[in-house]
Scaffold this motif. Sequence first.
Motif: not given
Length: 314
Positions: A260-276
């Motif tokens: 559990r640590s620190t990450v930096k948000i650089m932006g946002f993106a859209n993805f279409f979920i495929e079968e899992t």
Amino acid sequence: MNKLKNVLKHLKNDKGSSAIIFMMTATLFIGMLAFVTDAGMIYLEKSRLQNAADAIALAAIQDYSKGEAAMVTQAYHYAELNNISPNDLEIEISDSSKKITVVTNKNVQMFFARIFNITDTGVQAKASARVGTIVATDGIRPFAIEEQTFEFGKTYTLKKGAGEAYSGNYGALALGGTGATNYRNNLKYGYHGELEIGDLVRIGEDMETEPGNMSGPTYDGIRYIISHDTCASHDLSKLEKDCARLIIIPVIDSFDVNGRSTVKIMGFANFFIEETTYDGGKTEVKGKFIRTLGQGEIGETAGDFGMLGVKLVE
């Protein structure tokens, strides 16, 4: 006798003065009435015209991805819907087609001002709308993907399976809390708190990485999303904006962190979920990258990861 004549003369002069004063007062009153009435008409028409210009600009910029011709066609369509003739509409597209400005004019017929030979006056409305990168939004899902150049339609791994983690991190974020239940709910319904580009997800704060494979909660959440899919088409170029399988995730600097640590948000993106598929302790989630217009605050401080928004700028 002379005194009587002087009194009558004085009264006669007062009557003349009163008539003059009355005429001047009446003229002033009519002028003020004309100004108030016609100014109100001008204001109402200006407001209506401005609302129409705003609607036209916002509607046209929605077709940004389709090109300038589509933007112009949409502008004319919304002009007609707002009872504005295309001949009364000026359109300017600039900033690499990311900005559209519309100007419309109309003559307003005067009412009382006609007394002063003023029959009409012109009013004008101007509105500009632009496309920009979304820098703050909500409804995101608790996955994250590392910063890179994304290709439309290409499949990317949004959450890794067992044995593929960065020191316990499989691609998940803890949004608004930690633990399996919070993670599952965020995956199902989206996290409805705002993340700002440039914010750090720090240890001990509300938003941090979510280590562990979280296989069961991931499978439950993805199956929930897919079960609520009512999209008429899965053609990526024709996806409806409210398609359940179209999700927003943060783009981060790196997942190469320990626990559990620190990450930096650089932006946002859209993805279409495929079968899992769920295979014991391994649930891997994949999605196809798409570019789309979304909801959120837009700005100029972020990289372009395909998630854009629109706003009025004038």
